[in-house]
Design an enzyme around this catalytic site. Structure first.
Site, PDB file in Angstrom:
ATOM      1  N   MET A  87      -9.420  13.423 -20.572  1.00 33.17           N
ATOM      2  CA  MET A  87      -8.454  14.204 -19.799  1.00 33.17           C
ATOM      3  C   MET A  87      -8.354  15.639 -20.330  1.00 33.17           C
ATOM      4  O   MET A  87      -8.288  16.595 -19.554  1.00 33.17           O
ATOM      5  CB  MET A  87      -7.068  13.549 -19.850  1.00 33.17           C
ATOM      6  CG  MET A  87      -6.096  14.230 -18.900  1.00 33.17           C
ATOM      7  SD  MET A  87      -4.391  13.697 -19.063  1.00 33.17           S
ATOM      8  CE  MET A  87      -4.434  12.103 -18.332  1.00 33.17           C
ATOM      9  N   LYS A 127      -7.820  32.113  -0.248  1.00 31.06           N
ATOM     10  CA  LYS A 127      -7.125  30.817  -0.295  1.00 31.06           C
ATOM     11  C   LYS A 127      -7.359  30.127  -1.633  1.00 31.06           C
ATOM     12  O   LYS A 127      -8.302  30.467  -2.365  1.00 31.06           O
ATOM     13  CB  LYS A 127      -7.604  29.933   0.859  1.00 31.06           C
ATOM     14  CG  LYS A 127      -9.097  29.608   0.839  1.00 31.06           C
ATOM     15  CD  LYS A 127      -9.539  28.988   2.168  1.00 31.06           C
ATOM     16  CE  LYS A 127     -11.030  28.697   2.151  1.00 31.06           C
ATOM     17  NZ  LYS A 127     -11.519  28.249   3.478  1.00 31.06           N
ATOM     18  N   ARG A 136     -13.298  20.159  13.229  1.00 33.16           N
ATOM     19  CA  ARG A 136     -12.160  20.249  12.326  1.00 33.16           C
ATOM     20  C   ARG A 136     -11.008  20.710  13.214  1.00 33.16           C
ATOM     21  O   ARG A 136     -10.668  19.985  14.131  1.00 33.16           O
ATOM     22  CB  ARG A 136     -12.477  21.169  11.157  1.00 33.16           C
ATOM     23  CG  ARG A 136     -11.555  20.991   9.995  1.00 33.16           C
ATOM     24  CD  ARG A 136     -12.084  21.641   8.738  1.00 33.16           C
ATOM     25  NE  ARG A 136     -12.302  23.079   8.880  1.00 33.16           N
ATOM     26  CZ  ARG A 136     -12.859  23.836   7.956  1.00 33.16           C
ATOM     27  NH1 ARG A 136     -13.248  23.304   6.811  1.00 33.16           N
ATOM     28  NH2 ARG A 136     -13.029  25.135   8.134  1.00 33.16           N
ATOM     29  N   TYR A 143     -14.403   7.606 -24.697  1.00 33.64           N
ATOM     30  CA  TYR A 143     -13.838   6.406 -24.056  1.00 33.64           C
ATOM     31  C   TYR A 143     -14.930   5.497 -23.523  1.00 33.64           C
ATOM     32  O   TYR A 143     -15.963   5.967 -23.034  1.00 33.64           O
ATOM     33  CB  TYR A 143     -12.938   6.818 -22.892  1.00 33.64           C
ATOM     34  CG  TYR A 143     -11.594   7.338 -23.341  1.00 33.64           C
ATOM     35  CD1 TYR A 143     -10.776   6.570 -24.179  1.00 33.64           C
ATOM     36  CD2 TYR A 143     -11.154   8.582 -22.936  1.00 33.64           C
ATOM     37  CE1 TYR A 143      -9.547   7.049 -24.588  1.00 33.64           C
ATOM     38  CE2 TYR A 143      -9.917   9.067 -23.339  1.00 33.64           C
ATOM     39  CZ  TYR A 143      -9.112   8.295 -24.166  1.00 33.64           C
ATOM     40  OH  TYR A 143      -7.903   8.766 -24.562  1.00 33.64           O
TER      41      TYR A 143
HETATM   42  C1  LIG Z   1     -12.633  29.111   3.728  1.00 35.68           C
HETATM   43  C2  LIG Z   1     -13.004  29.670   5.056  1.00 35.68           C
HETATM   44  C3  LIG Z   1     -13.882  30.759   5.162  1.00 35.68           C
HETATM   45  C4  LIG Z   1     -14.597  31.370   3.968  1.00 35.68           C
HETATM   46  O1  LIG Z   1     -15.823  30.694   3.788  1.00 35.68           O
HETATM   47  P1  LIG Z   1     -16.834  31.107   2.606  1.00 35.68           P
HETATM   48  O2  LIG Z   1     -17.978  30.164   2.790  1.00 35.68           O
HETATM   49  O3  LIG Z   1     -16.108  30.881   1.340  1.00 35.68           O
HETATM   50  O4  LIG Z   1     -17.185  32.532   2.822  1.00 35.68           O
HETATM   51  C5  LIG Z   1     -14.112  31.294   6.418  1.00 35.68           C
HETATM   52  N1  LIG Z   1     -13.525  30.771   7.518  1.00 35.68           N
HETATM   53  C6  LIG Z   1     -12.687  29.708   7.449  1.00 35.68           C
HETATM   54  C7  LIG Z   1     -12.077  29.209   8.699  1.00 35.68           C
HETATM   55  C8  LIG Z   1     -12.416  29.106   6.225  1.00 35.68           C
HETATM   56  O5  LIG Z   1     -11.598  28.054   6.164  1.00 35.68           O
END
Ligand SMILES: *Cc1c(COP(=O)(O)O)cnc(C)c1O
Length: 362
Positions: free
Chosen positions: A307, A33, A131, A258
């Protein structure tokens, strides 16, 4: 010029090291992801397929569609599919995670519109992270629904809240025991044999008893495992490099950046680097919290990160304009730098912007 150099040999080493750690019958979901944690998802996905990963996962549908476009044909799971994208999921042969009665019913509707049966899905339970996921008490409802032939349940899973915390950990044990009850219910009720999973990267290290049928590994593939001992078995695959754009000699009392963020306590030398908060190198690293490596020596960031550029103090470092600078990599671990500013490797590496070209190390 700033570049993120990706080393597929290191990816392979991490993959092999993680694979060797798994129980013999556990399969691996490679999590790619967010552009493979800020790297390059198409390339990383292809390499993982070549190495033998059994499935891949992303967060959102669009990410999975892009991977299909890159020619990835193995099972692709979407952790957080939004109901608006259900049709696209089906059209691209992607496997959604269903996590609520609403998502369940909407996906069923989409399947019937597309005239599909026995479609591969995954079921997520919320055992305490709060979640997404079905409440454990909804298992009865879910099992009732499975009598319908719309779905082919490929896996049932949950996600732990603190797998990197030292054991024993009461919260994790509670989540595991809830999940064990869910596994029992699904195993007993279903004629299809469901597969189960629970662990992310740190979970794989910390809870080897629960590798189950699958593990979901993200950050580990990229070289981080959230504990110094575990980190030793992995290598960061990406190296963020740049070159010094300009050097200034400044007098004691002059200010840099800045809002006059830094005032030179003595006559100093300052190097200007072509990376800033628009590239994901956040202002959190300003005011000396962050640093870079120039000729192997630490140069601290002075004042505010701009930036597009940032300034570092090179008063005690031999270097000149055009010299190479390491911003992240094996010399500056993303987890260490992140910690200095109160965040985590995940945030730092996934924030690296599109403006930074990704190149393969050859
Ligand atoms: C992102 C994610 C993972 C991977 O977790 P890592 O700590 O990066 O290995 C596993 N399960 C779910 C549901 C996630 O959202």
């Amino acid at each position: 010029m700033t570049l993120l150099e990706i080393d597929l040999n290191k990816l392979e080493q991490n993959y092999t090291s993680l694979r060797n750690r798994l129980n013999q019958h556990s399969k691996m979901i490679g999590v790619v992801k967010s552009n493979a944690y800020g790297s390059l998802s198409g390339l990383i996905a292809k390499k993982l397929v070549e190495l033998g990963v059994e499935a891949l996962a992303v967060a959102y549908t669009q990410e999975a569609i892009e991977l299909r476009g890159d020619g990835i044909e193995i099972p692709l799971m979407v952790f957080y599919p939004q109901v608006e994208s259900f049709r696209d999921i089906i059209l691209n042969n992607i496997e959604p995670v269903l996590y609520s009665k609403t998502s369940w019913e909407k996906f069923k509707e989409a399947l019937s519109e597309e005239k599909k049966i026995s479609y591969p899905i995954h079921i997520k339970y919320n055992t305490g992270l709060n979640r997404i996921g079905f409440h454990p008490d909804e298992a009865g409802w879910v099992l009732e629904q499975l009598k319908d032939s719309s779905f082919n349940v490929k896996s049932v899973y949950s996600h732990l809240a603190q797998t990197e915390a030292p054991k024993p950990n009461e919260k994790t044990e509670h989540q595991i025991s809830l999940f064990e009850q869910i596994m029992d219910k699904h195993s007993q009720a279903s004629s299809q044999k469901p597969e189960f999973h629970l662990l992310n990267t740190s979970g794989v290290f910390n809870y080897p008893k629960y590798h189950l049928d699958w593990v979901r590994i993200g950050i580990g593939l990229y070289g981080f495992a959230n504990q110094p001992e575990w980190n030793k078995t992995l290598h960061p695959i990406a190296q963020l490099k740049t070159k010094i754009t300009q050097i200034h000699q400044i007098s004691s009392g002059e200010t840099v950046g800045y809002n006059c963020g830094w005032k030179a306590p003595k006559n100093s030398r300052i190097a200007v680097l072509p990376i800033g908060h628009a590239d994901g190198f956040s202002r959190q690293y300003g005011h000396g919290k962050g640093w870079v490596l120039i000729n192997g020596e630490k140069a601290h960031i002075v004042g505010n990160v701009c930036m597009d550029m940032l300034m570092v103090d090179i008063s005690d470092i031999q270097c000149k304009e055009g010299n190479e600078v390491e911003i992240l990599g094996s010399g500056i671990r993303a987890d260490e730098l992140a910690e200095s500013a109160g965040t985590i490797s995940y945030e730092l590496i996934t924030a690296l912007g599109n403006r930074i070209p990704r190149v393969l190390k050859i």
